[in-house]
Design a protein around this motif. Sequence first.
Motif, PDB file in Angstrom:
ATOM      1  N   GLN A   1       6.425   3.131  12.023  1.00 14.35           N
ATOM      2  CA  GLN A   1       5.000   3.902  12.178  1.00 14.35           C
ATOM      3  C   GLN A   1       4.562   3.919  10.787  1.00 14.35           C
ATOM      4  OE1 GLN A   1       4.386   5.336  15.046  1.00 14.35           O
ATOM      5  NE2 GLN A   1       5.905   4.191  15.862  1.00 14.35           N
ATOM      6  N   GLU A   2       5.294   4.082   9.901  1.00 14.55           N
ATOM      7  CA  GLU A   2       4.507   4.161   8.495  1.00 14.55           C
ATOM      8  C   GLU A   2       4.200   2.868   7.909  1.00 14.55           C
ATOM      9  OE1 GLU A   2       7.515   4.666   9.184  1.00 14.55           O
ATOM     10  OE2 GLU A   2       8.992   4.220   7.657  1.00 14.55           O
ATOM     11  N   TRP A   3       4.562   2.037   8.462  1.00 20.19           N
ATOM     12  CA  TRP A   3       4.213   0.594   7.822  1.00 20.19           C
ATOM     13  C   TRP A   3       3.800  -0.216   9.431  1.00 20.19           C
ATOM     14  CZ3 TRP A   3       3.076  -1.946   3.326  1.00 20.19           C
ATOM     15  CH2 TRP A   3       3.143  -3.317   3.372  1.00 20.19           C
ATOM     16  N   VAL A   4       2.583  -0.155   9.757  1.00 22.83           N
ATOM     17  CA  VAL A   4       2.163  -0.982  10.824  1.00 22.83           C
ATOM     18  C   VAL A   4       1.656  -2.293  10.561  1.00 22.83           C
ATOM     19  CG1 VAL A   4       0.676  -0.778  12.913  1.00 22.83           C
ATOM     20  CG2 VAL A   4       1.850   1.057  12.017  1.00 22.83           C
ATOM     21  N   ARG A   5       2.483  -3.381  10.637  1.00 23.01           N
ATOM     22  CA  ARG A   5       2.017  -4.531  10.299  1.00 23.01           C
ATOM     23  C   ARG A   5       2.378  -5.610  11.478  1.00 23.01           C
ATOM     24  NH1 ARG A   5      -0.047  -1.893   6.955  1.00 23.01           N
ATOM     25  NH2 ARG A   5      -0.431  -2.188   4.674  1.00 23.01           N
ATOM     26  N   ASP A   6       1.531  -5.743  12.562  1.00 25.81           N
ATOM     27  CA  ASP A   6       2.064  -6.814  13.401  1.00 25.81           C
ATOM     28  C   ASP A   6       1.717  -8.224  12.847  1.00 25.81           C
ATOM     29  OD1 ASP A   6       2.211  -4.718  15.366  1.00 25.81           O
ATOM     30  OD2 ASP A   6       0.328  -5.107  16.222  1.00 25.81           O
ATOM     31  N   VAL A   7       2.723  -9.221  13.015  1.00 24.96           N
ATOM     32  CA  VAL A   7       2.535 -10.428  12.247  1.00 24.96           C
ATOM     33  C   VAL A   7       2.291 -11.534  13.297  1.00 24.96           C
ATOM     34  CG1 VAL A   7       3.946 -12.038  10.791  1.00 24.96           C
ATOM     35  CG2 VAL A   7       4.244  -9.604  10.464  1.00 24.96           C
ATOM     36  N   ALA A   8       1.410 -12.440  12.875  1.00 31.17           N
ATOM     37  CA  ALA A   8       1.206 -13.676  13.917  1.00 31.17           C
ATOM     38  C   ALA A   8       1.742 -14.840  12.892  1.00 31.17           C
ATOM     39  CB  ALA A   8      -0.381 -13.775  14.056  1.00 31.17           C
ATOM     40  N   ILE A   9       2.539 -15.525  13.429  1.00 33.19           N
ATOM     41  CA  ILE A   9       3.182 -16.661  13.099  1.00 33.19           C
ATOM     42  C   ILE A   9       2.787 -18.016  13.673  1.00 33.19           C
ATOM     43  CG2 ILE A   9       5.431 -17.841  12.059  1.00 33.19           C
ATOM     44  CD1 ILE A   9       6.589 -15.250  12.218  1.00 33.19           C
ATOM     45  N   ALA A  10       2.060 -19.017  12.738  1.00 36.09           N
ATOM     46  CA  ALA A  10       1.868 -20.236  13.393  1.00 36.09           C
ATOM     47  C   ALA A  10       2.486 -21.098  12.702  1.00 36.09           C
ATOM     48  CB  ALA A  10       0.488 -20.533  13.059  1.00 36.09           C
TER      49      ALA A  10
ATOM     50  N   THR B   1       0.746  -1.264  -0.034  1.00 33.26           N
ATOM     51  CA  THR B   1       0.047   0.013  -0.155  1.00 33.26           C
ATOM     52  C   THR B   1       0.805   1.168  -0.038  1.00 33.26           C
ATOM     53  OG1 THR B   1      -0.093  -0.076   2.419  1.00 33.26           O
ATOM     54  CG2 THR B   1      -1.919  -1.225   1.178  1.00 33.26           C
ATOM     55  N   ASN B   2       2.243   0.934   0.340  1.00 37.23           N
ATOM     56  CA  ASN B   2       3.083   2.363   0.211  1.00 37.23           C
ATOM     57  C   ASN B   2       4.326   1.919  -0.670  1.00 37.23           C
ATOM     58  OD1 ASN B   2       4.662   4.537   0.750  1.00 37.23           O
ATOM     59  ND2 ASN B   2       4.422   4.690   2.938  1.00 37.23           N
ATOM     60  N   PRO B   3       4.161   2.147  -1.827  1.00 35.38           N
ATOM     61  CA  PRO B   3       5.350   1.750  -2.783  1.00 35.38           C
ATOM     62  C   PRO B   3       6.667   2.358  -2.420  1.00 35.38           C
ATOM     63  CG  PRO B   3       3.229   2.236  -4.321  1.00 35.38           C
ATOM     64  CD  PRO B   3       3.040   2.874  -2.590  1.00 35.38           C
ATOM     65  N   LEU B   4       6.527   3.450  -1.913  1.00 41.49           N
ATOM     66  CA  LEU B   4       8.061   4.187  -1.502  1.00 41.49           C
ATOM     67  C   LEU B   4       8.505   3.452  -0.388  1.00 41.49           C
ATOM     68  CD1 LEU B   4       6.879   7.826  -1.223  1.00 41.49           C
ATOM     69  CD2 LEU B   4       7.769   6.950  -3.324  1.00 41.49           C
ATOM     70  N   LEU B   5       7.954   2.405   0.260  1.00 40.50           N
ATOM     71  CA  LEU B   5       8.766   1.546   1.101  1.00 40.50           C
ATOM     72  C   LEU B   5       9.402   0.093   0.694  1.00 40.50           C
ATOM     73  CD1 LEU B   5       6.518   2.003   4.455  1.00 40.50           C
ATOM     74  CD2 LEU B   5       8.688   3.457   3.920  1.00 40.50           C
ATOM     75  N   ALA B   6       8.850  -0.033  -0.760  1.00 43.68           N
ATOM     76  CA  ALA B   6       9.313  -1.333  -1.287  1.00 43.68           C
ATOM     77  C   ALA B   6      10.717  -1.498  -1.006  1.00 43.68           C
ATOM     78  CB  ALA B   6       9.036  -1.237  -2.865  1.00 43.68           C
ATOM     79  N   GLY B   7      11.283  -2.634  -0.894  1.00 44.98           N
ATOM     80  CA  GLY B   7      12.452  -3.330  -0.547  1.00 44.98           C
ATOM     81  C   GLY B   7      13.260  -2.868   0.849  1.00 44.98           C
ATOM     82  N   GLU B   8      12.284  -2.060   1.682  1.00 46.97           N
ATOM     83  CA  GLU B   8      12.797  -2.036   2.963  1.00 46.97           C
ATOM     84  C   GLU B   8      12.270  -3.066   3.948  1.00 46.97           C
ATOM     85  OE1 GLU B   8      12.254   1.871   4.777  1.00 46.97           O
ATOM     86  OE2 GLU B   8      12.787   2.771   2.672  1.00 46.97           O
ATOM     87  N   SER B   9      12.953  -3.085   5.069  1.00 44.37           N
ATOM     88  CA  SER B   9      12.479  -4.295   6.044  1.00 44.37           C
ATOM     89  C   SER B   9      11.286  -3.866   6.679  1.00 44.37           C
ATOM     90  CB  SER B   9      13.629  -4.498   7.227  1.00 44.37           C
ATOM     91  OG  SER B   9      13.005  -5.222   8.298  1.00 44.37           O
ATOM     92  N   GLU B  10      10.287  -4.900   6.904  1.00 44.81           N
ATOM     93  CA  GLU B  10       8.977  -4.611   7.452  1.00 44.81           C
ATOM     94  C   GLU B  10       9.178  -4.052   9.012  1.00 44.81           C
ATOM     95  OE1 GLU B  10       6.622  -8.128   7.870  1.00 44.81           O
ATOM     96  OE2 GLU B  10       8.518  -9.234   8.484  1.00 44.81           O
ATOM     97  N   GLY B  11      10.577  -4.096   9.800  1.00 48.53           N
ATOM     98  CA  GLY B  11      10.484  -3.602  10.970  1.00 48.53           C
ATOM     99  C   GLY B  11      10.074  -4.119  12.035  1.00 48.53           C
ATOM    100  N   LEU B  12       9.918  -5.389  12.235  1.00 48.57           N
ATOM    101  CA  LEU B  12       9.481  -6.202  13.129  1.00 48.57           C
ATOM    102  C   LEU B  12      10.399  -6.200  14.529  1.00 48.57           C
ATOM    103  CD1 LEU B  12       8.157  -9.398  11.623  1.00 48.57           C
ATOM    104  CD2 LEU B  12       6.783  -7.329  12.333  1.00 48.57           C
ATOM    105  N   GLY B  13       9.675  -6.297  15.785  1.00 48.90           N
ATOM    106  CA  GLY B  13      10.444  -5.999  17.012  1.00 48.90           C
ATOM    107  C   GLY B  13      10.071  -6.954  18.106  1.00 48.90           C
TER     108      GLY B  13
END
Length: 218
Positions: free
Chosen positions: A123-132, A78-90
């Motif tokens: 902040q500009e790519w808020v995607r919490d990830v659930a991994i099963a 949804t934000n092409p300007l961030l393509a190629g960057e890390s999703e930044g999980l913590g």
Amino acid sequence: MRTILLFVAIVVTSTAAYRSARAAEAAPAVETAESAAATQGGEAAAAPLATIVRGLYVEMGVGGGYAVVGATIPTNSTNPLLAGESEGLGRGGLVSFAVGYDIAEMFAIEAHGGMTLVSSRRQEWVRDVAIAAGFATARLSFAAGERLRVNMRAGGGYARADNGVDVPEAGPAAFGGLGLEYYVHVRHFSVGLDLSVLAPLSPTRVFVSLAPLLKYTF
């Protein structure tokens, strides 16, 4: 006449004394044999139980950790300007469950599964990830004391990641762990502390966690 009676009395008294002495000598022998049998039976009944119970077991862990590697943001995001960057999980939490069987003193096989929820740091790519994930793992155990063991785990399986916005991603995954296990004085139970690595491979993410474990062996 008196002499004869006195002689008879002496003989009778001597015989009675002799029989009493023989009975006294035989009694301790019988008691000793009975005591020995009782002692042997008591020793057999009081044989020490095994310190470590092995066989079929179940194990559960709840802990937390950190995503040291995150997936790359795709170009169709949804934000092409961030393509190629890390999703930044913590940071994230982990719940794991395993069913295993001790094939030998040092080796066991396991069916291992778990769920991880990792929060986003961006902040500009808020995607919490659930991994099963689910894995087939092998465990090696090394003695570090009478009740203490050092365990190493490794295996492979399948993982599914979902951030609640994009299409869920699924594919192969790897799992590894290093931990300590202590067999407590309550039989069948053990507790431990496990450092594990969960690594979905498509796309690549690496989550490192530390979790206390509770195990019951049947």
